[in-house]
Write an enzyme that holds these catalytic residues in place. Sequence first.
Site, PDB file in Angstrom:
ATOM      1  CG  HIS A 300       9.501  38.073  39.061  1.00 39.31           C
ATOM      2  ND1 HIS A 300       9.673  39.432  39.165  1.00 39.31           N
ATOM      3  CD2 HIS A 300       8.428  37.792  39.831  1.00 39.31           C
ATOM      4  CE1 HIS A 300       8.750  39.942  39.953  1.00 39.31           C
ATOM      5  NE2 HIS A 300       7.963  38.961  40.378  1.00 39.31           N
ATOM      6  CD  GLU A 301       6.500  34.392  39.831  1.00 41.79           C
ATOM      7  OE1 GLU A 301       6.396  34.298  41.075  1.00 41.79           O
ATOM      8  OE2 GLU A 301       5.956  35.312  39.182  1.00 41.79           O
ATOM      9  CG  HIS A 304       8.285  36.173  44.460  1.00 33.88           C
ATOM     10  ND1 HIS A 304       8.231  37.240  45.335  1.00 33.88           N
ATOM     11  CD2 HIS A 304       7.798  36.649  43.282  1.00 33.88           C
ATOM     12  CE1 HIS A 304       7.726  38.303  44.696  1.00 33.88           C
ATOM     13  NE2 HIS A 304       7.467  37.969  43.452  1.00 33.88           N
ATOM     14  CD  GLU A 330       7.298  42.049  42.868  1.00 40.07           C
ATOM     15  OE1 GLU A 330       6.798  41.060  43.457  1.00 40.07           O
ATOM     16  OE2 GLU A 330       7.331  42.154  41.636  1.00 40.07           O
TER      17      GLU A 330
HETATM   18 ZN    ZN Z   1       6.579  39.255  41.989  1.00 32.23          ZN
END
Ligand code: ZN
Length: 536
Positions: A300-301, A304, A330
């Site tokens: 997830h990170e 980003h 996101e």
């Molecule tokens: Zn996030």
Amino acid sequence: MGTKGGNGNGNADGKSTYAKFETAVKEIKLLGSANALLSWDQETYMPPKGGAWRAEQLSLLAGLVHDRLVADEMGEMLERLRGPAERGELEPREATNVREVARSFERERKLPADLVREMAKQASLSQEAWVKARKASDFSIFAPFLEKTVELKRKAASLLGYETDQGEIYDALLEDFEPATKTRDLVPVFDRLRGSLVKLVQAIQASGRRPDLDLSPSRGLAAAAAAGGARREAKARLFPVERQREFALAVAKDMGFDLEAGRLDVSAHPFCSGLQVRDVRMTTRYDERDIVMALFGVMHETGHALYEQGYDPANAGTPMAEAVSSGIHESQSRLWENQVGRSRPFWRHYYPKLQATFPEGLGDVDIDRFYFAINEVTPSFIRVEADEVTYNLHILLRTELERELIAGRIQVSDLPRLWNQKMQEYLGVTPPSDAKGVLQDIHWSLGLYGYFPTYTLGNLYAAQFFAAARQDIQGLEGKIGRGELAPLREWLRDKIHRHGQRFRAHELVREVTGKPLDPDVFAGYLQTKFGEIYGV
Ligand code: ZN
């Protein structure tokens, strides 16, 4: 100076003003990124007693950033650049920078300094009360603080302004996270999504199928699922933390995370902070009983982080090296975490490696059992523990409540009752306590209103982007199944990252997918994936 009609001169004046402007903007970013580095340090390595001094450092730097942005000199430069921008004398990247800095300048100028200070102080008091209230599971401890916070946000929103004919006051706060997206754009999209999600969750619940193992006991779902009749193994599976870190980093590198331009550290609440294109810090947390949390957390990170590392370095320090919106940011994390990371093709390549890394934890688990376990759908009380399907119902509930709260149509004292009512309506469960209900998130205490919807927008955009990538990149799933992640990353960089804030969210989605925001793409993705897993 002041030459009219001589397009050469006018243009030259525009160019020199622009150069001065960009230097000033870059200096604001330099200060802001020093602030971001200090915040990162606060969450990762700062000794506990450093807190008071750090708070003063952060507040001083935040003040300097604000003062420079709203300075009269900045206002004059923006005024002088308006003409050249309108006449098309600026490069597209320059015009974007002028437009976005003007937007921030105008917004910040609308809020008087004493209101900004009062809101900051209130956020810290309110957060303290929230911590106490959550610990005691007693909403009445938090309520008076939340009332004051909401009052201040309503005041700020009316100073910031919104279209009074077709718009509403919530728009003014949404603008902080999703520039140019209005409540009236969200409501029909979210309403439509809610209908499909509630139906899908009910069908999944009725299917009676459940995975037989729990690879993420830290989520605390086992109890909820057990109550639903699932039989779980009693055995504790262990995944040594150092090996989790190595595996997650190897995946991040395959995704394209540049370790010469970023780091991975540990913090209580995972985040990603892009100080600049070539220095992007992300964090995660580990639990040796849990193979899911850190692994998917890092994917997830990294999603980003790839966005932050994907801007054109030549644009560093300007809005052309910043994200379009929180929702678009996101979308990048959710695309990698869910569309890629929780897919079958991805694990065709990575599961044998994962098994070899954790023979004691996964030696007896085949890929089908693993795939089901990481894709379990269970109505639960806590948003951050929720799966791909139910997660969005948690968000819709919060969005509906905060919109009504800011509009003054409901009161703070109505929240616990309405919260529980909607939980029952959407997910079929009622929280046993306020700690597991209305008190679980920090956002409202900090004055973050308009933030929650960006999580679901991220999922919707991610589904649309991934669908477009599948059309553009021949054999994308085959490539992912061979561990070839570079084509997808390059596609995202080309279509999204390198453009910085050039497009608004709704323009970007059209530009990349040829269609407007459409909740049916995400709903269709969920139906296909979970229809197969649960036979519904
Ligand atoms: Zn996030």
